[in-house]
Structures are given as C-alpha cells and as structure tokens.
Design a protein around this motif. Structure first.
Motif, PDB file in Angstrom:
ATOM      1  N   PRO A  26       6.570  -5.763   0.915  1.00 60.62           N
ATOM      2  CA  PRO A  26       4.977  -5.804   1.203  1.00 60.62           C
ATOM      3  C   PRO A  26       4.444  -4.377   1.489  1.00 60.62           C
ATOM      4  N   VAL A  27       3.169  -4.478   1.011  1.00 61.69           N
ATOM      5  CA  VAL A  27       2.545  -3.137   1.093  1.00 61.69           C
ATOM      6  C   VAL A  27       0.834  -3.655   1.551  1.00 61.69           C
ATOM      7  N   ILE A  28       0.320  -2.462   2.310  1.00 62.47           N
ATOM      8  CA  ILE A  28      -1.003  -2.896   2.490  1.00 62.47           C
ATOM      9  C   ILE A  28      -2.054  -2.712   1.781  1.00 62.47           C
ATOM     10  N   LEU A  84      -8.984  -2.774  -0.476  1.00 60.40           N
ATOM     11  CA  LEU A  84      -7.997  -1.815   0.083  1.00 60.40           C
ATOM     12  C   LEU A  84      -6.779  -1.718  -0.884  1.00 60.40           C
ATOM     13  N   TYR A  85      -6.709  -0.684  -1.664  1.00 68.08           N
ATOM     14  CA  TYR A  85      -5.569  -0.500  -2.815  1.00 68.08           C
ATOM     15  C   TYR A  85      -4.746   0.620  -2.323  1.00 68.08           C
ATOM     16  N   CYS A 122       8.937  -1.858   7.533  1.00 74.45           N
ATOM     17  CA  CYS A 122       8.907  -0.338   7.674  1.00 74.45           C
ATOM     18  C   CYS A 122       8.487   0.209   6.370  1.00 74.45           C
ATOM     19  N   PHE A 123       8.734  -0.621   5.249  1.00 74.62           N
ATOM     20  CA  PHE A 123       8.270  -0.091   3.690  1.00 74.62           C
ATOM     21  C   PHE A 123       6.745  -0.414   3.960  1.00 74.62           C
ATOM     22  N   ARG A 124       6.334  -1.515   4.405  1.00 73.59           N
ATOM     23  CA  ARG A 124       4.525  -1.896   4.623  1.00 73.59           C
ATOM     24  C   ARG A 124       4.117  -0.701   5.646  1.00 73.59           C
TER      25      ARG A 124
END
Length: 209
Positions: free
Chosen positions: A16-18, A25-26, A178-180
C-alpha cells in the motif's frame, strides 16, 4: 526531478502507498522504486529490521543554505555514527520545499533489529549532530530540528519504530504498513519548488549484484 513519473495507484508492487485520487495526492514512481530496493536489501541482509521515520525542519532564523551540502554532511555523519554502533544503517532522505519556507527533509532508517529497539537514542544523536552542523551551542534536548514523527499533523500520538522479524506471524502486515509510511517520502506535493541543480532524493548505496 525532471520528467517525473507519477504513480496514481493505491498499491505499488503489492504494497500500500499513500495515494488519494479524490485529493489528487500522488507519488513519485522513482522514489517508490528506491523505497522498494532499500526494503528488499534490508530484508536480505538483516534478520531483524528496525524501521523508523524522522523529519528535518530548518527554521528561517537559521539562515540555512538553499543547497543540500549541510544536510548531506550531517546525514553522512549520522550514518557513520550508526555504523560505529553496529547498526548496519540504510536510509532514504528526500528534500521538499514550499514556496514560502526553507527546504525540509523526510527520512527513513532501516537498522539492525538485533542491536536496537527504540528510536529515542537515534533521534537524540541526530539532534546533537545537526545542532553541531549549524554551530549551535549545546542545549538540553536540542533545538527541535529533528521531528521524531511520534505525532500526526493533527497532534495525535502515533507509533514510530517498528521491529520487523521474519518469524513474526504479522511480519508481512507490519512490513506493508512500514512501506506505506515510507511512501510518504514519495508524495509529489511540495516537491516542485526545489532549485535547479539540487537533488531531491538521497539513499544508501546498494552494491550491484
């Protein structure tokens, strides 16, 4: 970064990413790629990974230079200090700048989880080294130039410092979280004002295969 590749999906390489299309928001794809490289290398070389975030703020009164040299010198000293303590550090650092303020930096660290489990000492070390870089006189608890990321923008408490152990049943869930968190470094807003010729992304060197 010229020719910036924009990432618009809510996941990258199954993490997952923000990203929020409703708010436009990219993320910067190149930075997401580097986050993934650092995660993969840490996972390969550390049986336990201690993941933490930190931000560097430069108040106007410090009259910080507009280039990255001072922060690059600080980061090199910070990493050397962590290395001397056997923490096998990896890092990513990004520069951001709004039109009306000094540049600021967002960072993540991947440390050897066998040697540490708390962010406090590392934040204090960073504070001391950054204060010294600005030739500021010693001050108890420092000058607050480094944010330990334990509070959200709304002032709510949040966890910073996550132990990733491969024998943990929740390992993949924690790693994804943590990746997010790390993907915050890839957000594209406030990255368009960096002066020509100044880098936006800094990271640990990963040996070629």
């Amino acid at each position: 970064m010229k020719n910036r590749k924009i990432w618009t999906k809510e996941s990258y390489e199954n993490y997952p990413v923000i990203v929020d299309a409703n708010r436009e928001l990219y993320c910067d794809q190149k930075i997401l790629e580097e986050i993934k490289r650092q995660f993969d290398y840490a996972e390969k070389n550390k049986k336990r990974i201690f993941f933490m975030r930190y931000d560097i703020r430069l108040p106007v009164k410090l009259k910080a230079p507009c280039n990255n040299k001072l922060i690059c010198d600080f980061q090199a000293n910070f990493v050397k200090n962590l290395q001397r303590h056997g923490l096998k550090p990896q890092y990513l650092l990004v520069r951001e700048q709004s039109r009306e303020k000094h540049q600021h930096y967002h960072g993540v660290l991947f440390l050897d989880g066998h040697e540490t489990q708390c962010i406090a000492k590392h934040i204090a070390t960073g504070e001391r080294l950054l204060d010294s870089a600005f030739d500021l006189p010693p001050k108890e608890n420092g000058y607050g130039l480094i944010d330990d990321c334990t509070k959200s923008r709304n002032g709510e408490k949040q966890i910073n410092g996550v132990m990733l152990r491969r024998d943990d049943p929740d390992y993949e869930t924690k790693k994804a979280d943590c990746f997010r968190r790390a993907s915050y470094l890839a957000k594209i807003n406030t990255k368009g004002n960096t002066p020509e010729g100044q880098r936006e992304l800094f990271s640990s060197r990963i040996p070629k295969k």
